[in-house]
Scaffold this motif. Structure first.
Motif, PDB file in Angstrom:
ATOM      1  N   THR A   1      47.687  41.455  26.522  1.00  0.00           N
ATOM      2  CA  THR A   1      47.668  40.179  27.231  1.00  0.00           C
ATOM      3  C   THR A   1      46.233  39.701  27.434  1.00  0.00           C
ATOM      4  N   THR A   2      46.062  38.378  27.367  1.00  0.00           N
ATOM      5  CA  THR A   2      44.730  37.780  27.466  1.00  0.00           C
ATOM      6  C   THR A   2      44.141  38.006  28.846  1.00  0.00           C
ATOM      7  N   MET A   3      44.960  37.772  29.881  1.00  0.00           N
ATOM      8  CA  MET A   3      44.514  37.999  31.261  1.00  0.00           C
ATOM      9  C   MET A   3      45.239  39.244  31.741  1.00  0.00           C
ATOM     10  N   ALA A   4      44.597  40.396  31.574  1.00  0.00           N
ATOM     11  CA  ALA A   4      45.319  41.666  31.707  1.00  0.00           C
ATOM     12  C   ALA A   4      45.123  42.348  33.050  1.00  0.00           C
ATOM     13  N   GLY A   5      44.306  41.757  33.946  1.00  0.00           N
ATOM     14  CA  GLY A   5      44.112  42.421  35.225  1.00  0.00           C
ATOM     15  C   GLY A   5      43.249  41.601  36.157  1.00  0.00           C
ATOM     16  N   ILE A   6      43.236  42.000  37.425  1.00  0.00           N
ATOM     17  CA  ILE A   6      42.570  41.210  38.461  1.00  0.00           C
ATOM     18  C   ILE A   6      41.970  42.118  39.528  1.00  0.00           C
ATOM     19  N   ILE A   7      40.826  41.683  40.061  1.00  0.00           N
ATOM     20  CA  ILE A   7      40.226  42.279  41.257  1.00  0.00           C
ATOM     21  C   ILE A   7      40.306  41.210  42.340  1.00  0.00           C
ATOM     22  N   GLN A   8      40.935  41.548  43.478  1.00  0.00           N
ATOM     23  CA  GLN A   8      41.127  40.552  44.531  1.00  0.00           C
ATOM     24  C   GLN A   8      40.291  40.798  45.785  1.00  0.00           C
ATOM     25  N   ASP A   9      39.480  41.857  45.778  1.00  0.00           N
ATOM     26  CA  ASP A   9      38.710  42.192  46.988  1.00  0.00           C
ATOM     27  C   ASP A   9      37.771  41.068  47.422  1.00  0.00           C
ATOM     28  N   GLU A  10      37.233  40.315  46.461  1.00  0.00           N
ATOM     29  CA  GLU A  10      36.258  39.268  46.797  1.00  0.00           C
ATOM     30  C   GLU A  10      36.928  37.935  47.152  1.00  0.00           C
ATOM     31  N   ALA A  11      38.256  37.906  47.160  1.00  0.00           N
ATOM     32  CA  ALA A  11      38.960  36.644  47.462  1.00  0.00           C
ATOM     33  C   ALA A  11      38.975  36.337  48.957  1.00  0.00           C
ATOM     34  N   ARG A  12      38.524  37.297  49.752  1.00  0.00           N
ATOM     35  CA  ARG A  12      38.539  37.096  51.202  1.00  0.00           C
ATOM     36  C   ARG A  12      37.513  36.030  51.607  1.00  0.00           C
ATOM     37  N   HIS A  13      37.667  35.514  52.818  1.00  0.00           N
ATOM     38  CA  HIS A  13      36.651  34.631  53.401  1.00  0.00           C
ATOM     39  C   HIS A  13      35.694  35.498  54.199  1.00  0.00           C
TER      40      HIS A  13
ATOM     41  N   PRO B   1      31.706  34.881  55.197  1.00  0.00           N
ATOM     42  CA  PRO B   1      30.472  34.107  55.039  1.00  0.00           C
ATOM     43  C   PRO B   1      29.200  34.951  55.014  1.00  0.00           C
ATOM     44  N   SER B   2      29.311  36.255  55.343  1.00  0.00           N
ATOM     45  CA  SER B   2      28.114  37.104  55.279  1.00  0.00           C
ATOM     46  C   SER B   2      27.595  37.228  53.839  1.00  0.00           C
ATOM     47  N   ARG B   3      28.445  36.891  52.858  1.00  0.00           N
ATOM     48  CA  ARG B   3      28.000  36.928  51.456  1.00  0.00           C
ATOM     49  C   ARG B   3      27.160  35.705  51.086  1.00  0.00           C
ATOM     50  N   GLY B   4      27.079  34.728  52.008  1.00  0.00           N
ATOM     51  CA  GLY B   4      26.250  33.557  51.721  1.00  0.00           C
ATOM     52  C   GLY B   4      27.036  32.341  51.268  1.00  0.00           C
ATOM     53  N   PHE B   5      28.354  32.388  51.397  1.00  0.00           N
ATOM     54  CA  PHE B   5      29.196  31.237  51.022  1.00  0.00           C
ATOM     55  C   PHE B   5      30.524  31.352  51.749  1.00  0.00           C
ATOM     56  N   VAL B   6      31.228  30.224  51.874  1.00  0.00           N
ATOM     57  CA  VAL B   6      32.578  30.235  52.452  1.00  0.00           C
ATOM     58  C   VAL B   6      33.593  30.364  51.325  1.00  0.00           C
ATOM     59  N   GLY B   7      34.784  30.835  51.675  1.00  0.00           N
ATOM     60  CA  GLY B   7      35.828  31.019  50.667  1.00  0.00           C
ATOM     61  C   GLY B   7      35.546  32.251  49.823  1.00  0.00           C
ATOM     62  N   GLY B   8      36.414  32.478  48.843  1.00  0.00           N
ATOM     63  CA  GLY B   8      36.264  33.675  48.020  1.00  0.00           C
ATOM     64  C   GLY B   8      36.606  33.425  46.571  1.00  0.00           C
ATOM     65  N   TYR B   9      36.586  34.504  45.791  1.00  0.00           N
ATOM     66  CA  TYR B   9      36.857  34.375  44.346  1.00  0.00           C
ATOM     67  C   TYR B   9      37.609  35.594  43.831  1.00  0.00           C
ATOM     68  N   GLU B  10      38.316  35.379  42.748  1.00  0.00           N
ATOM     69  CA  GLU B  10      38.987  36.460  42.019  1.00  0.00           C
ATOM     70  C   GLU B  10      38.161  36.777  40.764  1.00  0.00           C
ATOM     71  N   LEU B  11      38.243  37.999  40.306  1.00  0.00           N
ATOM     72  CA  LEU B  11      37.725  38.381  38.987  1.00  0.00           C
ATOM     73  C   LEU B  11      38.919  38.777  38.141  1.00  0.00           C
TER      74      LEU B  11
END
Length: 523
Positions: A323-335, A337-347
């Motif tokens: 499969t083209t999209m074969a997996g996901i990391i969701q740890d960074e999807a949290r909100h 702001p200590s990372r320097g931005f609001v919201g989060g992202y998936e890999l």
């Protein structure tokens, strides 16, 4: 039996577009006994027609009608005529999508309340929330057959995933798996299990991946309540002196202008074509375009904060297998702001074939660094970043009156510039992506710029207050009661998750609402 409705039948619901929003809405209404005419600008293809070749498939399926771009995003420089990679065909971009099906996190429905005001961003809370959407999400997950929900097994991990997972775990990530995917891990709903062919973006030849093209639309037609007219390009929506819409003018496959009368019109043409048709439908009563008393039609365009990280290893990975999209990391999807931005992202793991890798690795690049990267293709692993970008009023879709399509209609100009929050998030994701691969011995890593967008959101956003957006909580336009918007353009904010599951859930919910309002005589 496939229905055929008269052009003068003003009892039908006309839906413009047949993708995740329009295709699902058409079927859901037809199942509830509502008569529907669906207009689709593209042709009709079935799994046996799909082509397992990137360039040839792109020629078959992609929406390549003229569009223009402006703003400081890389796409305006690298792919100025192709701001989005979406499909022009019955089923829309559900043919091309990778299948990732993730619910919004609870806080993402209330971005303004959660993040607080962000300078330069036009954040707004959705007028709906997680509790209200939960039952509709469940219906959508059942329809799509989403893995890792409802007792359905996850898909197996390919090599691209195994490299990704090992690196993620070395960094201490916990939420790592092969994803909630609308791709069958076992036979389900008369569709085969995934055969791991690896051409998910080119249309699934096995039908293992859910697409409106071969599930919802044929099922809607089987009720006798749905007529799909392909190669029919909607031009404008007309209205009467009372300000209610009366139907849709469209160009038929021979290029002749037709008019289909309607009781209700639902616009589901993606975040570019939906505002375009509303703006192109301007009249003396609605001089700025239909449903645009707020001036919000076309504004707050979002495309997700994206980019990719590829890495080269000593041993073969052959990331294109499976499969083209074969997996996901969701740890960074949290909100956080200590990372320097609001919201989060998936890999999310992502592999491209050689032709697209050459186009996207670093557009315009040439020379030894580029060619040695392509030489290492067999030893490469790759991932994609999907993060919540900030809505901005100035990021918008407008009509470009200097450029016309083949029907003489003004095309859209797509203006987008990154918000500082988007840039901070992308840079954080580039660093994490590289660290994941370096943790398992990558010899080189390549952060690559965003591609033409597949997640096009906003431009007809949902709002509690009519002055803040275009549609209400049901996707009904604030200005015109029998005009609805039924696609990702209603997104108030983008969240960190791939949008299709939410578009489908909203479409099922909207169908339930429209059918109820029709039966009560309110529409």
């Amino acid at each position: 039996m496939v229905a055929k409705f008269e052009l003068t039948d003003d009892s039908v619901v006309v839906i413009i577009g047949t993708g995740a929003g329009g295709g699902v809405l058409a079927n859901e209404l037809a199942q509830r006994g509502v008569k529907v005419v669906a207009l689709e600008a593209g042709g009709r293809y079935f799994p046996e027609d799909y082509i397992n070749d990137e360039w040839e498939s792109f020629g078959q399926l992609a929406w390549v009608d003229p569009r223009t771009t402006s703003g400081d995003w890389r796409v305006a420089k690298d792919f100025s005529g192709l701001p989005a990679w979406i499909v022009k065909a019955v089923g829309g971009t559900t043919i091309h999508w990778a299948g990732a099906s993730i619910r919004f996190q609870d806080h993402e429905w209330k971005a303004l309340s959660t993040y607080g005001p962000v300078q330069g961003a036009s954040l707004l809370d959705w007028p709906i929330d997680a509790a209200e959407m939960a039952p509709w999400y469940e219906l959508a997950e059942t329809k799509l057959g989403v893995t890792r929900t409802g007792g359905r097994e996850g898909l197996p991990g390919n090599n691209n995933y195994l490299v990704f997972e090992k690196g993620a775990k070395a960094l201490g990530y916990k939420e790592v798996h092969t994803g909630r995917m609308a791709i069958n891990s076992a036979e389900y709903d008369d569709r085969l299990a995934c055969q791991q062919t690896g051409f998910c973006f080119q249309g699934c030849k096995w039908g293992a991946k859910w697409s409106a093209a071969y599930t919802d639309i044929p099922r809607g037609e089987a009720t006798g309540n749905l007529e799909v007219r392909d190669r029919c390009h909607a031009a404008r929506i007309l209205h009467n002196d009372a300000g209610k819409v009366t139907g849709v003018e469209y160009f038929d496959p021979d290029g002749n202008l037709q008019f289909q009368a309607a009781r209700v019109v639902c616009v589901a043409g993606n975040s570019f074509e939906s505002p375009r048709i509303l703006l192109n439908s301007a009249s003396s009563m609605f001089p700025d375009g239909l449903a645009n008393s707020s001036g919000q039609v076309g504004r707050n365009y979002m495309r997700h904060t994206t980019g990719s990280v590829y890495a080269v290893f000593d041993k073969p990975v052959r990331m294109w297998r499976g499969t083209t999209m074969a997996g996901i990391i969701q740890d960074e999807a949290r909100h956080d702001p200590s990372r320097g931005f609001v919201g989060g992202y998936e890999l999310e793991t992502l592999s491209l074939g050689l032709p697209f890798m050459a186009a996207f690795l670093d557009p315009g690049a040439w020379g030894r660094e580029f060619t040695t990267a392509l030489d290492a293709y067999e030893r490469m692993a790759g991932m994609w970043i999907v993060g919540e970008d900030m809505p901005q009023e100035t990021n918008r879709v407008t009509l470009n009156h200097d450029v016309k399509d083949k029907f003489g209609l003004p095309v859209v100009n797509v203006h987008f510039s990154d918000h500082p929050n988007d840039i901070a998030m992308r840079n954080h994701a580039y660093r994490q992506g590289a660290a994941i691969y370096e943790a398992v011995g990558a010899t080189r890593t390549f952060p690559t710029p965003p591609y033409p967008s597949t997640h096009n959101l906003g431009t007809n956003r949902m709002s509690e207050n009519p002055r803040d957006g275009v549609v209400n909580r049901w996707g009904q336009t604030h200005d015109i009661p029998n005009l609805f918007v039924s696609d990702g353009s209603v997104f108030t904010t983008g969240a960190a998750e791939n949008p299709t599951l939410t578009i489908v859930a909203l479409a099922i919910r909207q169908a339930d609402h429209i059918a109820g309002e029709l039966s009560r005589g309110n529409l």
